[in-house]
Structure formats: structure tokens, C-alpha cells
Scaffold this motif. Structure first.
Motif, mmCIF file in Angstrom:
data_model
loop_
_atom_site.group_PDB
_atom_site.id
_atom_site.type_symbol
_atom_site.label_atom_id
_atom_site.label_comp_id
_atom_site.label_asym_id
_atom_site.label_seq_id
_atom_site.Cartn_x
_atom_site.Cartn_y
_atom_site.Cartn_z
ATOM 1 N N PRO A 77 2.885 -6.924 -10.074
ATOM 2 C CA PRO A 77 3.678 -7.540 -11.060
ATOM 3 C C PRO A 77 4.952 -6.642 -11.560
ATOM 4 O O PRO A 77 5.986 -7.218 -11.974
ATOM 5 C CB PRO A 77 2.692 -8.527 -12.042
ATOM 6 N N GLY A 78 4.406 -5.608 -12.407
ATOM 7 C CA GLY A 78 4.925 -4.857 -13.133
ATOM 8 C C GLY A 78 6.924 -4.308 -12.434
ATOM 9 O O GLY A 78 8.079 -4.182 -12.516
ATOM 10 N N THR A 79 6.730 -3.482 -11.137
ATOM 11 C CA THR A 79 7.751 -3.313 -10.298
ATOM 12 C C THR A 79 8.146 -3.669 -9.629
ATOM 13 O O THR A 79 8.530 -3.609 -8.551
ATOM 14 C CB THR A 79 7.247 -2.392 -9.768
ATOM 15 N N ASN A 80 7.501 -5.605 -9.216
ATOM 16 C CA ASN A 80 7.769 -6.936 -8.161
ATOM 17 C C ASN A 80 7.754 -5.655 -7.217
ATOM 18 O O ASN A 80 8.181 -6.132 -6.274
ATOM 19 C CB ASN A 80 9.177 -7.169 -8.384
ATOM 20 N N GLY A 81 6.532 -5.453 -6.615
ATOM 21 C CA GLY A 81 6.193 -4.228 -5.853
ATOM 22 C C GLY A 81 4.762 -4.204 -5.051
ATOM 23 O O GLY A 81 3.699 -5.297 -5.748
ATOM 24 N N ILE A 82 4.353 -4.060 -4.422
ATOM 25 C CA ILE A 82 3.409 -3.781 -3.722
ATOM 26 C C ILE A 82 2.331 -2.158 -4.097
ATOM 27 O O ILE A 82 3.187 -1.135 -3.431
ATOM 28 C CB ILE A 82 3.075 -4.511 -2.173
ATOM 29 N N SER A 83 1.302 -1.728 -3.825
ATOM 30 C CA SER A 83 0.895 -0.514 -3.218
ATOM 31 C C SER A 83 -0.078 -0.516 -2.622
ATOM 32 O O SER A 83 -1.034 -0.697 -1.722
ATOM 33 C CB SER A 83 0.014 -0.101 -4.743
ATOM 34 N N TRP A 84 0.270 0.136 -1.412
ATOM 35 C CA TRP A 84 -0.235 0.534 -0.168
ATOM 36 C C TRP A 84 -1.559 2.131 -0.537
ATOM 37 O O TRP A 84 -0.523 2.924 -0.725
ATOM 38 C CB TRP A 84 0.425 0.516 0.531
ATOM 39 N N ALA A 85 -2.606 1.548 -0.625
ATOM 40 C CA ALA A 85 -3.362 3.030 -0.319
ATOM 41 C C ALA A 85 -3.839 2.896 1.078
ATOM 42 O O ALA A 85 -4.438 2.292 1.070
ATOM 43 C CB ALA A 85 -3.906 2.801 -1.311
ATOM 44 N N LEU A 86 -3.994 4.179 1.613
ATOM 45 C CA LEU A 86 -4.515 4.541 2.895
ATOM 46 C C LEU A 86 -5.834 5.732 2.515
ATOM 47 O O LEU A 86 -5.292 6.854 1.374
ATOM 48 C CB LEU A 86 -3.536 5.002 3.933
ATOM 49 N N SER A 87 -7.330 5.915 2.692
ATOM 50 C CA SER A 87 -7.869 6.705 1.322
ATOM 51 C C SER A 87 -8.924 7.578 3.107
ATOM 52 O O SER A 87 -8.677 6.936 4.156
ATOM 53 C CB SER A 87 -8.682 6.017 1.070
ATOM 54 N N ASN A 88 -8.921 8.656 3.514
ATOM 55 C CA ASN A 88 -10.193 8.792 3.279
ATOM 56 C C ASN A 88 -10.468 9.180 5.129
ATOM 57 O O ASN A 88 -10.750 8.159 6.146
ATOM 58 C CB ASN A 88 -11.600 8.785 3.078
ATOM 59 N N PHE A 89 -9.338 9.765 5.639
ATOM 60 C CA PHE A 89 -9.160 9.421 7.099
ATOM 61 C C PHE A 89 -8.287 11.337 6.920
ATOM 62 O O PHE A 89 -8.625 12.214 6.355
ATOM 63 C CB PHE A 89 -7.501 8.971 7.389
ATOM 64 N N GLY A 90 -8.412 11.461 8.776
ATOM 65 C CA GLY A 90 -8.518 12.545 9.458
ATOM 66 C C GLY A 90 -7.558 12.783 10.896
ATOM 67 O O GLY A 90 -7.771 12.031 11.351
ATOM 68 N N ILE A 91 -7.049 13.777 10.792
ATOM 69 C CA ILE A 91 -6.188 13.987 11.781
ATOM 70 C C ILE A 91 -6.476 15.608 12.503
ATOM 71 O O ILE A 91 -7.321 16.910 12.158
ATOM 72 C CB ILE A 91 -5.221 14.199 11.558
ATOM 73 N N THR A 92 -7.148 15.679 13.645
ATOM 74 C CA THR A 92 -7.407 16.821 14.798
ATOM 75 C C THR A 92 -6.284 17.347 15.269
ATOM 76 O O THR A 92 -5.249 16.881 16.226
ATOM 77 C CB THR A 92 -8.401 17.100 15.799
ATOM 78 N N VAL A 93 -5.471 18.672 15.501
ATOM 79 C CA VAL A 93 -4.704 18.769 16.173
ATOM 80 C C VAL A 93 -4.715 19.975 16.475
ATOM 81 O O VAL A 93 -5.531 20.538 16.942
ATOM 82 C CB VAL A 93 -3.598 19.477 15.798
ATOM 83 N N HIS A 94 -4.423 20.210 18.283
ATOM 84 C CA HIS A 94 -4.360 20.985 18.904
ATOM 85 C C HIS A 94 -3.958 21.749 19.267
ATOM 86 O O HIS A 94 -2.043 21.163 19.657
ATOM 87 C CB HIS A 94 -4.818 20.833 20.945
#
Length: 493
Positions: A85-102
Motif C-alpha cells: 500500500p505505501g508505494t501503491n504497488g506490488i512486490s513479486w518474489a521468486l524464490s529457490n529456483f535453479g538453472i543448468t547451463v551447458h
């Protein structure tokens, strides 16, 4: 009278200016959670398509080239959207993910006369990743709600490198370089994907909201927001204008919407309040600009009632109901000219939606020589009762009852008894006006929602001064949302 009631169904949806809105839209926590599922599916898609360009450089005595970088696996993130509410916005949290790259690599090492050149491939497993994104709501230049990223940060837990090929000496030196490079490359790439979901996908969805609608080729229904969306701890609210204008001469109505009462039940994803201000602005514009007129003629009759307006018939027609018309004008057809004498009034109460109309009705007769002769003028005050309904994101209605009071203003055919006139007006309403109005009312008008969702589990409640629609949402069939394991995915059809 015929066009008048169209608005009750068409217009009982729009908006108002001034302190109070004509329409208020509330998206609750359950609606936000549904939006989170959509956003989660979209970010998974974006992360799977990350494009990491070839890398090269110098690290101490090592010169290296990393190429053919491909994302081979994704452990999807947990996802949560919360209101701020204070910023008239939203917070979007993405957590505990991983990526594998070759990727494939080539390294040259030089120290004095020692020169080593080697190559191979590697797999990098990045785990414990998290993203914190904030976004703010606003209003764009067209009066639509807007959303934009206000900041994104991405952190990485661990980076593990598995080499294929090369020599142990070089690999031990190169391992640190790759770990450092992945920590530098991935956070901005991930944040780019997150910001794209906000600034492109979410913004495009909001931009699909219709803000002005042409009505009957004469009116403009104004859906524009009167202020940016506001946020509380429990919901997002959008305040809309909801005024109907005469398109050729746009002027504000000389009245304002009443306050919308408090509401505490947030069990549905979305609530839409529609005040009686909107249909009343239509009535004001329609009456002021001379739109509320209609000529009832024989062509308006259904096939099984085609003789009702005749002056000569074998059974029941106006010529037999009012004998002096049949005697004086045989083999002719009666017509009616309807026009409002005051601004009609729409009213919403706890159990009814009504329209009150004051009209003058001119009775005329068209002779076999095509001459139009005045018969009488009636004062008719009518009340229409409508039952609104929501279907396929459209607000429609059906006229369930009507009543009227009439008086004879003047007559060119002598005295006319009230009971006789009641019979005539009842016939005109039953056979012509009400059926035509119901055809128009059944078409309905689209409610002000974005274009990629549809209503589900919808209920409608009539209240004093407003109509309340509570509904859940479903993603449209061409972007089907499906649950798989611990994540939601969008399946493109």
C-alpha cells in the motif's frame, strides 16, 4: 420509449467523475493469487528461453572463449505477489529456483615459454536463486490502468561447474572464471525476463481494457479511470468515470454519482460495482439531444399481430377498440409517435432495477391516400422493471414487468374513455415496444475487464443505488492455465 430502456442494460456498467466513481472494480487477494499463477507460468516460459551470448576475455594468464551457451534445465521458482500500500504497488518474489547451463569452451594459457591450449565443454548448475521485483500502478494517457517495473534484484546461492575435457591444471584455474562469469551474467538476464513480464505482458494485458465505447452510433460510453489504481493490504481498487456522452457534443451531466457503500466480503476474485449514475447520464444525454423518440408503425408488429393497428378488421383491432376511429377512417392504419417530456430516471434498489419515463404519445392515422391525420395526444407515465444478468462478461437484462398511468391531453375524435386507452397502450407495449426492447436488452454490453480473462462462478446483487457483480476469473481458452507438479504452465493452443 423503445430506445430508452436499452440503456438500463447497456449502460448499467460504466463510470463517473467527481469525488465518487460511477463504477468501482476491486481485485481481491484471491484475484491477485490467480494473477500470480499467470505471471508464474509466463516467467517460467521466459526463463526457459533465456539467451546468453558468447563470452570471451582475459583472466590473469588465461584467455578464454565460451560459446554455444544453452540453458538445459530449469527448476521453477516459487512465486508470490503481495500488495504494498505505501508505494501503491506490488512486490513479486521468486524464490529457490535453479538453472543448468551447458556450453563449450576454449582456453589458452601462457606463462613464459609455457603455452597451453585446450578445449572442452562444461555444465553449470546454479541453485538457490531468488528475485525481488517491485512494480507500481498508474494511469496512462488513454485513461487505462498501467503497470511498470520499479526495480528488480536477483541473488544466486551456489554455482557448481562440471567440466568435460581439458586438463586438471587448466580446469582448476578456469573454474573460478566460469563461476564468476555466471554470477555476473545470470542476474541481469533473469531480471530482464522478470521486467519483461511486467512491462510487456502485464502492461499489454491492461492496455486491452476498453476505455471508450460507441453506443448506438450516437453516444460515447467513457470507461476512463479518474485516478491511478489504489492499493490496500487486501485488494486493488480501480475507480472509473462511467459517464455517457452525446458523441457530437460532449458535455458533462449536471449531477454526480452517489457514494458506493462499504463491502467486506472478498471471497470472489473480482467485484464490480455499477451505480445508477451511468444509466442516468445516458438518459440525460438522450433526452437533452432529442434521441428518445420513436414512431410505432404497422411494420413493427409481429406477424401474428399484423392487423392490430388497422382501423378495419373482422376481429380485434384499434378500429374496433375505438369505434369512432373505424367509422371515420376505414381501411386505414394507426401510428403512434412517442417522445419523452422529461429526463427519464433509472433507479437501483435492494431488489429491483427500474426506469421511470414520462412521455407524450401522439395517435395518428394514415389513410389510404397516405395522408397522416392527428387523432389524439396521450400523457403516459411508464415504469419498467428489469432483471439484469451477467453472461460471457456481458451485462444484459430482460424486462419482467411494466406499469403505466395515462391521461388524455387532447382529442380530435371526441371523448376517449380511460379503459379504452389503457387497452390500446397495453397492446402497443405488449405487441411492439416490450418485445423490441428485450431483443436489444438481451444483446448486453461487455463489462470493463481486460481481454484475456473470462468470468466464472459469477453472482449479481442489486443494492440501493448500485449493482454488484462478484466473480472469479479463468484464463481464456487460447492461453489455457494448467497445473503441473508444483508449478503452473500456460499451454498455447
Amino acid at each position: 420509449m423503445m430506445r430508452v430502456a436499452v440503456i438500463i442494460l447497456l449502460v448499467s456498467l460504466e463510470l463517473a467523475i467527481a469525488t465518487n466513481p460511477g463504477v468501482k472494480i476491486r481485485v481481491t487477494k484471491s484475484g491477485i493469487e490467480y494473477a500470480n499463477r499467470i505471471a508464474h507460468a509466463e516467467i517460467v516460459k521466459q526463463l526457459k528461453s533465456l539467451n546468453i551470448p558468447n563470452q570471451g576475455g582475459q583472466d590473469g594468464r588465461l584467455s578464454y572463449d565460451i560459446h554455444n551457451i544453452q540453458l538445459t534445465d530449469l527448476a521453477p521458482p516459487g512465486s508470490a505477489i503481495s500488495l504494498v500500500p505505501g508505494t501503491n504497488g506490488i512486490s513479486w518474489a521468486l524464490s529457490n529456483f535453479g538453472i543448468t547451463v551447458h556450453a563449450e569452451w576454449r582456453v589458452k594459457y601462457k606463462k613464459g615459454v609455457v603455452k597451453i591450449s585446450t578445449s572442452g565443454s562444461f555444465d553449470v548448475s546454479v541453485t538457490g536463486m531468488s528475485v525481488a521485483e517491485t512494480a507500481g500502478f498508474g494511469i496512462d494517457g488513454t485513461g487505462r490502468p498501467s503497470i511498470a517495473s520499479k526495480g528488480c534484484s536477483c541473488s544466486i546461492g551456489s554455482v557448481k561447474v562440471s567440466f568435460h575435457g581439458g586438463t586438471a591444471f587448466i580446469l582448476n584455474l578456469f573454474r573460478h572464471t566460469i563461476e564468476k562469469k555466471m554470477r555476473e551474467l545470470l542476474p541481469p538476464k533473469v531480471c530482464d525476463a522478470v521486467v519483461k513480464v511486467i512491462n510487456n505482458d502485464a502492461e499489454r494485458s491492461l492496455a486491452s481494457m476498453v476505455v471508450t465505447v460507441d453506443l448506438a452510433k450516437r453516444f460515447l460510453v467513457d470507461y476512463r479511470l479518474v485516478a491511478p489504481p489504489t492499493i490496500s493490504a487486501d485488494y486493488i481498487e480501480i475507480l472509473d468515470k462511467g459517464e455517457v456522452f452525446w458523441e457530437a457534443d460532449v458535455k458533462e451531466a449536471p449531477f454526480s454519482p452517489e457514494p458506493i457503500p462499504a463491502w467486506t466480503d472478498n471471497s470472489r476474485m473480482v467485484y464490480i460495482w455499477v451505480t445508477d449514475y451511468t444509466p442516468n447520464t445516458f438518459f440525460y444525454q438522450a433526452h437533452t439531444n432529442g434521441y428518445l423518440k420513436y414512431n410505432v408503425t404497422k411494420k413493427d408488429l409481429p406477424a401474428d399481430r399484423e392487423s392490430y393497428l388497422n382501423t378495419t378488421c373482422t376481429l380485434k383491432c384499434i378500429g374496433t377498440i375505438i369505434p369512432q376511429i373505424g367509422w371515420k377512417y376505414p381501411n386505414s392504419v394507426v401510428e403512434f409517435g412517442l417522445r419523452t417530456t422529461a429526463v427519464p430516471k433509472a433507479a437501483l434498489s435492494a431488489d429491483t432495477l427500474t426506469a421511470e419515463l414520462s412521455t407524450l404519445v401522439d395517435m395518428l392515422v394514415r389513410t389510404p391516400k397516405n395522408e397522416l391525420v392527428f387523432l389524439a395526444t396521450l400523457i403516459v407515465n411508464a415504469s419498467l422493471t428489469l432483471q439484469p444478468n451477467v453472461k460471457d462478461q456481458n451485462l444484459n437484462a430482460v424486462i419482467t414487468d411494466y406499469s403505466f398511468k395515462l391521461a388524455l391531453e387532447k382529442s380530435a375524435i371526441g371523448p376517449l374513455f380511460p379503459s379504452v386507452l389503457n387497452t390500446v397502450i397495453n397492446g402497443v407495449l405488449n405487441f411492439i415496444v416490450i418485445p423490441k426492447l428485450n431483443v436489444i436488452a438481451a444483446k448486453g454490453v461487455q463489462l470493463p475487464m481486460v481481454g484475456d480473462v473470462q468470468f466464472s462462478n459469477t453472482k449479481l446483487l442489486l443494492q440501493e443505488g448500485n449493482l454488484l457483480i462478484g466473480t472469479d476469473l479463468q484464463y481464456k481458452v487460447d492461453n489455457v492455465l494448467r497445473f503441473k507438479g508444483d508449478s503452473y504452465q500456460i499451454i498455447r493452443m
